[in-house]
Design a protein around this motif. Sequence first.
Motif, PDB file in Angstrom:
ATOM      1  N   THR A 123       0.736  -1.356  -0.010  1.00 13.48           N
ATOM      2  CA  THR A 123      -0.295  -0.376  -0.203  1.00 13.48           C
ATOM      3  C   THR A 123       0.874   1.178   0.194  1.00 13.48           C
ATOM      4  OG1 THR A 123      -0.071  -0.014   2.409  1.00 13.48           O
ATOM      5  CG2 THR A 123      -1.688  -0.990   1.056  1.00 13.48           C
ATOM      6  N   ASP A 124       1.838   0.959   0.157  1.00 17.83           N
ATOM      7  CA  ASP A 124       3.362   2.148   0.215  1.00 17.83           C
ATOM      8  C   ASP A 124       2.991   2.836  -1.294  1.00 17.83           C
ATOM      9  OD1 ASP A 124       5.304   4.075   0.486  1.00 17.83           O
ATOM     10  OD2 ASP A 124       6.681   2.844   1.258  1.00 17.83           O
ATOM     11  N   LEU A 125       1.967   2.997  -1.652  1.00 20.13           N
ATOM     12  CA  LEU A 125       2.464   3.725  -3.337  1.00 20.13           C
ATOM     13  C   LEU A 125       3.538   5.005  -3.748  1.00 20.13           C
ATOM     14  CD1 LEU A 125      -1.392   3.870  -4.289  1.00 20.13           C
ATOM     15  CD2 LEU A 125       0.235   1.997  -4.247  1.00 20.13           C
ATOM     16  N   ARG A 126       2.989   6.310  -2.404  1.00 17.80           N
ATOM     17  CA  ARG A 126       4.400   6.882  -2.630  1.00 17.80           C
ATOM     18  C   ARG A 126       5.467   6.828  -3.233  1.00 17.80           C
ATOM     19  NH1 ARG A 126       3.555  12.203  -1.092  1.00 17.80           N
ATOM     20  NH2 ARG A 126       5.777  13.765  -1.680  1.00 17.80           N
ATOM     21  N   SER A 127       6.073   5.237  -2.096  1.00 22.55           N
ATOM     22  CA  SER A 127       7.769   5.310  -2.827  1.00 22.55           C
ATOM     23  C   SER A 127       7.919   4.398  -3.528  1.00 22.55           C
ATOM     24  CB  SER A 127       8.075   4.277  -1.450  1.00 22.55           C
ATOM     25  OG  SER A 127       8.222   4.529  -0.163  1.00 22.55           O
ATOM     26  N   LEU A 128       6.646   3.717  -4.482  1.00 24.00           N
ATOM     27  CA  LEU A 128       7.296   2.915  -5.802  1.00 24.00           C
ATOM     28  C   LEU A 128       6.621   4.115  -6.900  1.00 24.00           C
ATOM     29  CD1 LEU A 128       4.409  -0.009  -5.682  1.00 24.00           C
ATOM     30  CD2 LEU A 128       7.026   0.184  -5.721  1.00 24.00           C
ATOM     31  N   ILE A 129       5.966   5.253  -6.383  1.00 29.36           N
ATOM     32  CA  ILE A 129       6.020   6.458  -7.597  1.00 29.36           C
ATOM     33  C   ILE A 129       6.944   7.252  -7.870  1.00 29.36           C
ATOM     34  CG2 ILE A 129       4.498   8.624  -8.190  1.00 29.36           C
ATOM     35  CD1 ILE A 129       2.070   7.406  -7.073  1.00 29.36           C
ATOM     36  N   ASP A 130       7.329   7.639  -6.244  1.00 18.49           N
ATOM     37  CA  ASP A 130       9.212   7.510  -6.311  1.00 18.49           C
ATOM     38  C   ASP A 130      10.025   7.716  -6.909  1.00 18.49           C
ATOM     39  OD1 ASP A 130       8.074  10.496  -4.921  1.00 18.49           O
ATOM     40  OD2 ASP A 130       8.864   9.666  -2.794  1.00 18.49           O
ATOM     41  N   HIS A 131      10.556   5.940  -7.100  1.00 19.47           N
ATOM     42  CA  HIS A 131      11.850   5.497  -7.212  1.00 19.47           C
ATOM     43  C   HIS A 131      11.177   5.241  -8.845  1.00 19.47           C
ATOM     44  CE1 HIS A 131      14.865   2.615  -6.958  1.00 19.47           C
ATOM     45  NE2 HIS A 131      14.106   1.790  -7.396  1.00 19.47           N
ATOM     46  N   TYR A 132       9.982   4.618  -9.129  1.00 19.87           N
ATOM     47  CA  TYR A 132       9.700   4.130 -10.526  1.00 19.87           C
ATOM     48  C   TYR A 132       9.394   4.799 -11.620  1.00 19.87           C
ATOM     49  CZ  TYR A 132      10.343  -0.479  -8.598  1.00 19.87           C
ATOM     50  OH  TYR A 132      11.375  -1.597  -7.580  1.00 19.87           O
ATOM     51  N   LEU A 133       8.248   5.972 -10.679  1.00 21.93           N
ATOM     52  CA  LEU A 133       7.506   6.222 -11.691  1.00 21.93           C
ATOM     53  C   LEU A 133       7.616   8.055 -11.987  1.00 21.93           C
ATOM     54  CD1 LEU A 133       3.905   4.772 -11.054  1.00 21.93           C
ATOM     55  CD2 LEU A 133       5.121   4.857 -12.622  1.00 21.93           C
ATOM     56  N   ALA A 134       8.100   8.424 -10.856  1.00 21.43           N
ATOM     57  CA  ALA A 134       8.176  10.012 -11.063  1.00 21.43           C
ATOM     58  C   ALA A 134       9.127  10.476 -11.864  1.00 21.43           C
ATOM     59  CB  ALA A 134       8.185  10.487  -9.358  1.00 21.43           C
ATOM     60  N   PRO A 135      10.431  10.583 -12.381  1.00 17.26           N
ATOM     61  CA  PRO A 135      11.419  10.588 -12.880  1.00 17.26           C
ATOM     62  C   PRO A 135      10.654  10.304 -14.651  1.00 17.26           C
ATOM     63  CG  PRO A 135      12.498   8.654 -11.217  1.00 17.26           C
ATOM     64  CD  PRO A 135      11.293   9.143 -11.383  1.00 17.26           C
ATOM     65  N   PRO A 136      10.254   8.979 -14.511  1.00 16.26           N
ATOM     66  CA  PRO A 136       9.812   9.608 -16.376  1.00 16.26           C
ATOM     67  C   PRO A 136       8.774  10.258 -16.747  1.00 16.26           C
ATOM     68  CG  PRO A 136       9.880   7.405 -15.553  1.00 16.26           C
ATOM     69  CD  PRO A 136      10.050   8.045 -14.264  1.00 16.26           C
ATOM     70  N   LEU A 137       7.870  10.599 -15.092  1.00 15.69           N
ATOM     71  CA  LEU A 137       6.737  11.358 -15.301  1.00 15.69           C
ATOM     72  C   LEU A 137       7.322  12.926 -14.792  1.00 15.69           C
ATOM     73  CD1 LEU A 137       4.159  12.288 -16.050  1.00 15.69           C
ATOM     74  CD2 LEU A 137       3.681  12.068 -13.016  1.00 15.69           C
ATOM     75  N   LEU A 138       7.900  13.533 -14.794  1.00 16.14           N
ATOM     76  CA  LEU A 138       9.035  14.232 -14.844  1.00 16.14           C
ATOM     77  C   LEU A 138       9.446  14.705 -16.097  1.00 16.14           C
ATOM     78  CD1 LEU A 138      10.079  15.293 -11.344  1.00 16.14           C
ATOM     79  CD2 LEU A 138       7.745  16.066 -12.538  1.00 16.14           C
ATOM     80  N   GLU A 139      10.293  13.623 -17.352  1.00 16.40           N
ATOM     81  CA  GLU A 139      11.038  13.086 -18.466  1.00 16.40           C
ATOM     82  C   GLU A 139      10.064  14.147 -18.830  1.00 16.40           C
ATOM     83  OE1 GLU A 139      13.831  11.178 -21.558  1.00 16.40           O
ATOM     84  OE2 GLU A 139      13.428  10.400 -18.968  1.00 16.40           O
ATOM     85  N   TYR A 140       8.520  13.168 -19.461  1.00 18.49           N
ATOM     86  CA  TYR A 140       8.083  13.669 -20.606  1.00 18.49           C
ATOM     87  C   TYR A 140       7.402  14.977 -20.053  1.00 18.49           C
ATOM     88  CZ  TYR A 140       3.426  13.061 -22.502  1.00 18.49           C
ATOM     89  OH  TYR A 140       1.494  13.121 -22.755  1.00 18.49           O
ATOM     90  N   GLU A 141       7.012  15.323 -19.137  1.00 14.87           N
ATOM     91  CA  GLU A 141       6.429  16.603 -18.807  1.00 14.87           C
ATOM     92  C   GLU A 141       7.430  17.884 -19.129  1.00 14.87           C
ATOM     93  OE1 GLU A 141       3.189  16.933 -18.439  1.00 14.87           O
ATOM     94  OE2 GLU A 141       2.658  15.282 -17.889  1.00 14.87           O
ATOM     95  N   LEU A 142       8.144  17.369 -18.359  1.00 12.65           N
ATOM     96  CA  LEU A 142       9.577  18.538 -19.368  1.00 12.65           C
ATOM     97  C   LEU A 142       9.518  18.686 -20.795  1.00 12.65           C
ATOM     98  CD1 LEU A 142      11.798  18.615 -16.081  1.00 12.65           C
ATOM     99  CD2 LEU A 142      10.236  20.313 -16.596  1.00 12.65           C
ATOM    100  N   GLY A 143       9.976  17.656 -21.028  1.00 15.73           N
ATOM    101  CA  GLY A 143      10.406  17.426 -22.387  1.00 15.73           C
ATOM    102  C   GLY A 143       8.905  17.700 -23.374  1.00 15.73           C
TER     103      GLY A 143
END
Length: 231
Positions: free
Chosen positions: A23-43
């Motif tokens: 149920t620790d979604l925040r850690s999963l997002i921070d580790h796996y998903l936040a970096p590519p999401l920000l790369e996409y949005e900034l790109g």
Amino acid sequence: MFQLAAQLASLDQQKQRLGKRTTDLRSLIDHYLAPPLLEYELGKVRGPGGAGAPGPEQGQTEVSRSQAEVLLSAVMDLTKAMDELDSTDLLHLQELLVPDQENSYRQSSSQPLTSTHKPVDPALIPGAMDRFFEWVRSPSFADLQAVEQMSLSQMRLYEINPFLHHSPLIVSLFSHYFLLKDDYLVPLYELEEVPKFYQALEEAFQLSSEALVRFNVQACQRAYELVLARI
């Protein structure tokens, strides 16, 4: 429409599978998903996007990776219930990027994002934002699935284009609130999909949101596939 319903049902099955593991979604997002999401949005903001993917408006300062991380963190920290949301929640994100901005909403016209886009006149933006959040707080909006809520939020906020600087980045990240409040992962987009996003957005501006919802559902499914394979 049947295909979209099946995709949403499949996404909910992935969500349930992940929920049985953690149920620790925040850690999963921070580790796996936040970096590519920000790369996409900034790109997406920086361009050049080619056909169907406009670049930044002239004179806009570039948002740093650390600034984008602050925005995403603020969205993930937004714990208000949906029926309590109002324009100050979106304005807070804008203030994080432009703290010395004299006027919160843009005071001048902006360039259309697509051939079907008609940005709201600056004088009408405050009223349009109030109506948007009234809609968000309504029972009819609450009845929608989270990815649909996110997609319709993108559609309307992109259409309003409320800020002079960084409006697409701010409204895109804000729209992830609708996933997070229902305990979904954030989407996993691919940078080469930017033109496809603007094509779907163009259809949404013509009141056909299915392509945009499907685009976001597929990115959400991709996020679950990645995370489920890693944990």
